[in-house]
Motif scaffolding. Structure first.
Motif, PDB file in Angstrom:
ATOM      1  N   ILE A 154      32.797 -19.975 -32.735  1.00 48.44           N
ATOM      2  CA  ILE A 154      31.503 -19.515 -32.258  1.00 48.44           C
ATOM      3  C   ILE A 154      31.522 -17.994 -32.248  1.00 48.44           C
ATOM      4  O   ILE A 154      32.574 -17.370 -32.080  1.00 48.44           O
ATOM      5  N   LYS A 155      30.321 -17.419 -32.451  1.00 45.19           N
ATOM      6  CA  LYS A 155      30.232 -15.953 -32.476  1.00 45.19           C
ATOM      7  C   LYS A 155      28.923 -15.520 -31.826  1.00 45.19           C
ATOM      8  O   LYS A 155      27.870 -16.141 -32.043  1.00 45.19           O
ATOM      9  N   HIS A 156      29.000 -14.440 -31.051  1.00 42.72           N
ATOM     10  CA  HIS A 156      27.834 -13.907 -30.363  1.00 42.72           C
ATOM     11  C   HIS A 156      26.918 -13.198 -31.365  1.00 42.72           C
ATOM     12  O   HIS A 156      27.376 -12.359 -32.146  1.00 42.72           O
ATOM     13  N   VAL A 157      25.609 -13.526 -31.315  1.00 44.29           N
ATOM     14  CA  VAL A 157      24.659 -12.932 -32.264  1.00 44.29           C
ATOM     15  C   VAL A 157      23.359 -12.507 -31.587  1.00 44.29           C
ATOM     16  O   VAL A 157      22.381 -12.204 -32.259  1.00 44.29           O
ATOM     17  N   ASP A 158      23.292 -12.492 -30.278  1.00 48.20           N
ATOM     18  CA  ASP A 158      22.100 -12.153 -29.486  1.00 48.20           C
ATOM     19  C   ASP A 158      21.060 -13.266 -29.498  1.00 48.20           C
ATOM     20  O   ASP A 158      20.787 -13.856 -28.467  1.00 48.20           O
ATOM     21  N   ASP A 159      20.459 -13.560 -30.643  1.00 49.18           N
ATOM     22  CA  ASP A 159      19.425 -14.593 -30.734  1.00 49.18           C
ATOM     23  C   ASP A 159      19.820 -15.591 -31.815  1.00 49.18           C
ATOM     24  O   ASP A 159      19.653 -15.323 -33.010  1.00 49.18           O
ATOM     25  N   ALA A 160      20.336 -16.750 -31.397  1.00 51.00           N
ATOM     26  CA  ALA A 160      20.862 -17.720 -32.365  1.00 51.00           C
ATOM     27  C   ALA A 160      19.787 -18.243 -33.300  1.00 51.00           C
ATOM     28  O   ALA A 160      20.013 -18.396 -34.504  1.00 51.00           O
ATOM     29  N   THR A 185      22.256 -23.340 -29.069  1.00 53.78           N
ATOM     30  CA  THR A 185      21.355 -23.483 -27.926  1.00 53.78           C
ATOM     31  C   THR A 185      21.499 -24.842 -27.266  1.00 53.78           C
ATOM     32  O   THR A 185      21.460 -24.953 -26.032  1.00 53.78           O
ATOM     33  N   SER A 186      21.697 -25.906 -28.060  1.00 52.42           N
ATOM     34  CA  SER A 186      21.835 -27.250 -27.481  1.00 52.42           C
ATOM     35  C   SER A 186      23.108 -27.388 -26.652  1.00 52.42           C
ATOM     36  O   SER A 186      23.225 -28.308 -25.839  1.00 52.42           O
ATOM     37  N   PHE A 187      24.058 -26.475 -26.824  1.00 51.30           N
ATOM     38  CA  PHE A 187      25.262 -26.447 -25.995  1.00 51.30           C
ATOM     39  C   PHE A 187      25.067 -25.586 -24.743  1.00 51.30           C
ATOM     40  O   PHE A 187      25.993 -25.395 -23.967  1.00 51.30           O
TER      41      PHE A 187
END
Length: 322
Positions: free
Chosen positions: A266-272, A290-292
Motif C-alpha cells: 500500500i502507498k499513500h497518495v492523498d486521494d485514492a 477506501t473499502s478498507f
C-alpha cells in the motif's frame, strides 16, 4: 419477503478490458500444466466431481487433515453456518472486508479493533470469534507465532475461536503458522497460482464440522482437474516462481520506498479515487483502499519485471503528493 443485506464490500480485480491489472494480488506466472488442466476438465465435465480421494491426497501433501472448499470465500460462509449466529466477532479495522460482511449476514455482533494482535487480544471474550488475516490485506504485514502469542493465549484462555486467514502465506519468506485446538486456518490456491477463476482452497481444523455443512461438488470439474495436477506437481510451481516474485518485490521496495511481507504494497497518495483514475489513463489498474477504511492509500501487487517497470514509472510521473 426477501430483503437485501445492506453491508457490502468492493474487491480488487479488473472489471474492464485493456488495463494492466495490479489491483488483484496474484502470482503472475501461471502453472506450466494449465492447458492440460482445462483439457482434463472437459473430460470430467459430464459427471459429478466427487473429490474425497483428492482431498485425502492433498492432506498428505500438506501434512494435515483438511477440508477442500471453493476458495476461502466458501469457507467463510461455512463458518457463518457453524459459528457466527448471535456471537461476538472481533475484526481488525483495516483488513479484508468479507469477514465483516459474512459476520453481519449471519447476525453476529461485530467489534472492530486495532490491527495489532496484542491490542486485539484485549477484546476477546469467552466464546467469541476472532478473524485475523496473516499476512494482512491490504498492508501485507506478517506476524510471527511469537508476535501472535498474546492473541493465541487470549483465544485459548477464554475458549474463543481464532479464524486465521493465510491466503497470502505462500508469498512470505520462511512463514510460520501457529497450531492450537481453537484455531481454524483458511488457505487458497487462488493467489499463489494466479487463478482466481478456479475456486479451490482448503480449511485446516475442525474437519468433521466443516465436512458436515459444505456444499457437494463445490469445486466443479475444473477445480477437480486443477487439484489432480497440483497434487502431481507437489508445489514445485511455487518453488520455481516465488523467488522471481521476491526479487521483483525487493526492487519495488527500493524504487518506491514501500515495505511488505506479501506480494502487494500500500502507498499513500492523498486521494485514492483520483489516483486510480489517473493510473487508468496510463493503462494501469491499482486498488483503491477506501473499502478498507484507508481512502488515502492504494494497493498494488508484484507482477513480471517489465510490467513492474511500467508501474514504477507511472508512480514517478504522478508523484507522491498527487
Amino acid at each position: 419477503m426477501l430483503e437485501p443485506v445492506k453491508f457490502s464490500t468492493y474487491h480488487g480485480g479488473a472489471r474492464e478490458e485493456g488495463l494492466l491489472d495490479f489491483s488483484a494480488s496474484l502470482n503472475p506466472y501461471p502453472p506450466e500444466w494449465l492447458d492440460e488442466t482445462f483439457e482434463r476438465a472437459k473430460e470430467l465435465s459430464n459427471r459429478y466431481p466427487y473429490y474425497e480421494r483428492l482431498e485425502e491426497e492433498l492432506a498428505e501433501l500438506v501434512g494435515e487433515s483438511l477440508t477442500v472448499t471453493a476458495g476461502i470465500t466458501e469457507a467463510l460462509y461455512l463458518i457463518g453456518i457453524l459459528a457466527l449466529r448471535g456471537r461476538k466477532v472481533v475484526i481488525a479495522r483495516h483488513t479484508y472486508g468479507e469477514y465483516e460482511r459474512v459476520a453481519r449476514i449471519f447476525g453476529a455482533r461485530v467489534i472492530n479493533g486495532p490491527n495489532n494482535p496484542e491490542k486485539l487480544a484485549e477484546l476477546v471474550e469467552r466464546n467469541s470469534l476472532v478473524f485475523f488475516c496473516n499476512p494482512n490485506n491490504p498492508d501485507g504485514r506478517f506476524y510471527s507465532v511469537e508476535e501472535l502469542k498474546p492473541l493465541l493465549d487470549a483465544v485459548e484462555d477464554r475458549k474463543a475461536l481464532l479464524v486465521l486467514d493465510e491466503a497470502f502465506m505462500d508469498f512470505v519468506r520462511n512463514p510460520e503458522s501457529p497450531k492450537g485446538e481453537n484455531i481454524v486456518k483458511l488457505r487458497t490456491f487462488t493467489k499463489s497460482y494466479g487463478l482466481p477463476g478456479i475456486r479451490v482452497g482448503y480449511v485446516l481444523g475442525f474437519e468433521d464440522a466443516f465436512k458436515s455443512v459444505k456444499m457437494p461438488w463445490s469445486i466443479g470439474s475444473l477445480g477437480y482437474a486443477f487439484l489432480e495436477f497440483l497434487i502431481k506437481d507437489g508445489f514445485e510451481h511455487l518453488r520455481k516462481t516465488m523467488p522471481l516474485i521476491w526479487r521483483e518485490k525487493e526492487r519495488i521496495e527500493r524504487e518506491l520506498d514501500v515495505r511488505s511481507d506479501a506480494n502487494f504494497f500500500i502507498k499513500h497518495v492523498d486521494d485514492a479515487g483520483e489516483f486510480v483514475k489517473a493510473m487508468k489513463k496510463r493503462g494501469i489498474l491499482v486498488r483503491d483502499c477506501t473499502s478498507f477504511g484507508l481512502p488515502e492509500y492504494v494497493r498494488f501487487s508484484v507482477r513480471k519485471p517489465e510490467e513492474n517497470s511500467i508501474l514504477i514509472e507511472a508512480f514517478r510521473e504522478l508523484g507522491e503528493g498527487f
